[in-house]
Write a protein that holds these residues in place. Structure first.
Motif, mmCIF file in Angstrom:
data_model
loop_
_atom_site.group_PDB
_atom_site.id
_atom_site.type_symbol
_atom_site.label_atom_id
_atom_site.label_comp_id
_atom_site.label_asym_id
_atom_site.label_seq_id
_atom_site.Cartn_x
_atom_site.Cartn_y
_atom_site.Cartn_z
ATOM 1 N N GLU A 1 0.722 -1.119 0.054
ATOM 2 C CA GLU A 1 0.191 -0.015 -0.013
ATOM 3 C C GLU A 1 0.751 1.258 0.017
ATOM 4 O OE1 GLU A 1 -3.148 0.293 -0.295
ATOM 5 O OE2 GLU A 1 -4.199 -1.160 0.456
ATOM 6 N N LYS A 2 1.933 1.211 0.470
ATOM 7 C CA LYS A 2 3.096 2.313 0.721
ATOM 8 C C LYS A 2 4.133 1.698 0.538
ATOM 9 C CE LYS A 2 -0.091 4.648 4.127
ATOM 10 N NZ LYS A 2 0.187 4.943 5.522
ATOM 11 N N ASP A 3 5.351 2.730 0.601
ATOM 12 C CA ASP A 3 6.650 2.518 0.429
ATOM 13 C C ASP A 3 7.251 2.057 1.756
ATOM 14 O OD1 ASP A 3 9.447 2.242 0.472
ATOM 15 O OD2 ASP A 3 9.682 4.207 -0.787
ATOM 16 N N PRO A 4 7.402 0.726 2.109
ATOM 17 C CA PRO A 4 7.876 0.294 3.485
ATOM 18 C C PRO A 4 9.126 1.237 4.112
ATOM 19 C CG PRO A 4 7.726 -1.553 1.978
ATOM 20 C CD PRO A 4 7.754 -0.320 1.077
ATOM 21 N N SER A 5 9.967 1.632 3.164
ATOM 22 C CA SER A 5 10.802 2.424 3.683
ATOM 23 C C SER A 5 10.699 3.633 4.352
ATOM 24 C CB SER A 5 12.078 2.669 2.661
ATOM 25 O OG SER A 5 11.822 3.530 1.645
ATOM 26 N N LYS A 6 9.353 4.049 4.260
ATOM 27 C CA LYS A 6 8.923 5.377 4.558
ATOM 28 C C LYS A 6 7.929 5.105 5.875
ATOM 29 C CE LYS A 6 10.389 7.918 1.170
ATOM 30 N NZ LYS A 6 11.567 8.938 1.228
ATOM 31 N N CYS A 7 7.618 3.877 6.280
ATOM 32 C CA CYS A 7 6.846 3.576 7.514
ATOM 33 C C CYS A 7 7.598 3.137 8.542
ATOM 34 C CB CYS A 7 5.823 2.460 6.806
ATOM 35 S SG CYS A 7 4.839 2.996 5.531
ATOM 36 N N GLU A 8 7.232 3.787 9.584
ATOM 37 C CA GLU A 8 7.879 3.359 10.898
ATOM 38 C C GLU A 8 7.520 1.950 11.265
ATOM 39 O OE1 GLU A 8 7.751 5.759 14.275
ATOM 40 O OE2 GLU A 8 8.413 7.764 13.109
ATOM 41 N N ASN A 9 6.139 1.553 10.977
ATOM 42 C CA ASN A 9 5.649 0.063 11.102
ATOM 43 C C ASN A 9 5.386 -0.298 9.898
ATOM 44 O OD1 ASN A 9 4.173 -1.990 11.874
ATOM 45 N ND2 ASN A 9 2.963 -1.083 13.428
ATOM 46 N N LYS A 10 6.114 -1.519 9.532
ATOM 47 C CA LYS A 10 5.902 -2.087 8.122
ATOM 48 C C LYS A 10 4.516 -2.465 7.959
ATOM 49 C CE LYS A 10 10.952 -3.460 8.385
ATOM 50 N NZ LYS A 10 11.913 -4.564 8.527
ATOM 51 N N LYS A 11 3.882 -2.957 9.086
ATOM 52 C CA LYS A 11 2.507 -3.419 8.791
ATOM 53 C C LYS A 11 1.529 -2.407 8.065
ATOM 54 C CE LYS A 11 2.489 -6.634 12.972
ATOM 55 N NZ LYS A 11 1.656 -7.001 14.088
ATOM 56 N N ASN A 12 1.900 -1.156 8.424
ATOM 57 C CA ASN A 12 1.110 -0.142 7.629
ATOM 58 C C ASN A 12 1.424 -0.112 6.181
ATOM 59 O OD1 ASN A 12 0.034 0.499 9.943
ATOM 60 N ND2 ASN A 12 1.813 1.851 10.533
ATOM 61 N N SER A 13 2.324 -0.720 5.604
ATOM 62 C CA SER A 13 2.847 -0.658 4.238
ATOM 63 C C SER A 13 2.225 -1.763 3.350
ATOM 64 C CB SER A 13 4.526 -0.551 4.032
ATOM 65 O OG SER A 13 4.980 -1.796 4.175
ATOM 66 N N ILE A 14 1.743 -2.871 3.988
ATOM 67 C CA ILE A 14 1.423 -4.078 3.394
ATOM 68 C C ILE A 14 0.110 -4.626 3.260
ATOM 69 C CG2 ILE A 14 3.884 -4.659 3.201
ATOM 70 C CD1 ILE A 14 3.231 -7.080 5.237
ATOM 71 N N LYS A 15 -0.353 -5.394 2.544
ATOM 72 C CA LYS A 15 -1.469 -6.115 2.760
ATOM 73 C C LYS A 15 -1.166 -7.760 2.841
ATOM 74 C CE LYS A 15 -4.867 -3.268 3.303
ATOM 75 N NZ LYS A 15 -5.763 -3.023 4.353
ATOM 76 N N PHE A 16 -1.038 -8.412 3.705
ATOM 77 C CA PHE A 16 -0.496 -9.908 3.798
ATOM 78 C C PHE A 16 -1.650 -10.808 4.474
ATOM 79 C CE2 PHE A 16 1.925 -13.348 5.987
ATOM 80 C CZ PHE A 16 1.953 -13.936 4.773
#
Length: 450
Positions: A15-30
């Motif tokens: 959903e977002k660039d993981p390198s820009k997210c403190e919490n990686k969970k906010n960057s993905i749908k798994f």
């Protein structure tokens, strides 16, 4: 109701660039126990298996279990490569300019023959699918025949492809030169024939500044103005000798990028291959104009060109859109997993002397060849995710393609980590050890093509 297909397996998209997210969970749908639902050519839904079968009252006998032990991701996106150079991959390196003269130009001369061009286009597209690549931004050759060939083959599969005829009216063998007027007329004809036909898109393609006169670049500008939804693709700052050559040919330009910018070719649909040796103002111009760069790790290492600066390109104050390119044939593989392997090493080397050294994480890598690449191509509303109404381009990953991969994955699974930590470790092992054998299947526009 249209005919739907159901795939029970693990599902991952960003959903977002993981390198820009403190919490990686906010960057993905798994979804470890996931369900992907395809309706004809689009994603109907993806999510947790139990939730979706209940929500849509799905009969379990209709669900395919073929990929139950695998991982489905969006199809990979290659943002810079040359299909006519596929046959010369692995030609003894040298450096960029002599390599072009010795290998590239003689090879590309063959693509005036439409039968040969079509034969090689078929081979090339099948190789992309074998490697999990479902979208690519492709340079053809100076010949209309080569461009028609690649579009014809891609359209047979209803593939989302960006391609364009090379414009080149100087500093190349006579047999490969067009002229400013003919390149304009040929490109215009090809745009009207192919651009936005089904899923095809056209890229106005001056090879690079040294092989185009000012007259040709001015006509490239006119094409872009006439067809504003087309792309621009070319090369930028790949090699130090190349940069000096550009400065000698365009003495009034402030920089390499300024050559293109002065002709209106730096736009939000411009893709610049390499971008290794950028000046501060060039970063700012790329950022302000919304242009993208395609980082080509295997090519940069093979030709000894240099190390790109991904962290600099991602500086929040002047961020530039990024994709990764295989850049075959200077690139040594069409496989985007192997491309990430080399990218990891480049980032580590480039960051080696920096404080707070940051490696390329697996999540960041796979983001960059899916959603990140779609953003760089201005296609983030169509491809790069497995969300509802996105185009149904996806790849099925087998983590255990050989015995040593199987051993590595078993050891990761035995560590009893949470699902996200286990996924990240598996993806990193895949990024370092993986290749085309890990591609179990590739789907384009809802249909299996490999």
């Amino acid at each position: 109701m249209n005919k739907r297909k159901f795939f029970k397996t693990s599902i991952l998209y960003f959903e977002k660039d993981p390198s820009k997210c403190e919490n990686k969970k906010n960057s993905i749908k798994f979804y470890k126990n996931g369900l992907l639902i395809i309706e004809e050519t689009k994603i109907f839904a993806s999510g947790d298996y139990e939730e979706l079968i209940s929500l849509y009252n799905i009969d379990k006998k209709d669900i395919s279990l073929e990929y139950e032990d695998n991982l489905i991701m969006p199809g990979f996106i290659d943002t810079h490569l040359h299909y006519a150079q596929t046959e010369m991959i692995g030609s003894f390196g040298e450096q960029l300019l002599p390599w072009l003269e010795k290998y590239t130009f003689p090879t590309e001369m063959k693509y005036k023959d439409p039968i040969y061009a079509k034969e090689m286009a078929n081979f090339f597209i099948k190789e992309l699918f074998k490697n999990g690549t479902t979208t690519a931004a492709v340079f053809t050759t100076v010949h209309k025949e080569s461009t028609n060939a690649i579009f014809e083959v891609a359209n047979k599969y209803k593939m989302r492809l960006i391609a364009g005829k090379v414009m080149m009216d100087r500093n190349a063998p006579k047999e490969l030169l067009d002229d400013a007027k003919s390149s304009y007329e040929d490109s215009l004809e090809l745009i009207e024939k192919w651009h936005e036909k089904d899923r095809l898109l056209y890229a106005i393609t001056p090879r690079f500044a040294p092989t185009s006169t000012k007259e040709q670049l001015e006509l490239a500008r006119k094409l872009k103005e006439k067809y504003p939804t087309t792309y621009i693709q070319t090369h930028l700052s790949e090699n130090l000798n190349e940069i000096q050559w550009v400065k000698s040919l365009f003495s009034n330009a402030k920089s390499y990028l300024d050559v293109y910018d002065s002709f209106g070719l730096v736009t939000n649909r411009a893709i610049f291959g390499h971008a290794i040796y950028l000046e501060e103002q060039e970063y700012k111009t790329l950022h302000e104009k919304g242009a993208s760069v395609s980082l080509c790790p295997t090519s940069n290492l093979f030709l000894g060109s240099g190390l790109f600066k991904i962290k600099k390109l991602k500086d929040e104050n002047c961020e530039v859109k990024i994709g990764f390119g295989s850049d075959v044939g200077a690139g040594t593989t069409l496989n985007m997993i192997k491309t990430l392997n080399e990218a990891y090493k480049i980032v580590s080397l480039e960051q080696n002397s920096a404080q707070n050294r940051e490696a390329l994480s697996a999540f960041e890598g796979f983001y960059q060849i899916t959603l990140g690449a779609s953003i760089s191509l201005d296609l983030e509303d169509k491809i790069g995710k497995l969300a509802s109404n996105y185009e149904a381009d996806f790849v099925v990953i087998d983590f255990k393609a050989d015995e040593i991969q199987n051993l590595r994955m078993q050891k990761i699974e035995e560590q009893n980590k949470d699902d996200l930590a286990e996924l990240e470790e598996k993806l990193f092992a895949l990024m370092i050890m993986g290749d085309d054998r890990n591609i179990k299947a590739t789907f384009v526009n809802g249909k299996k093509v490999y």
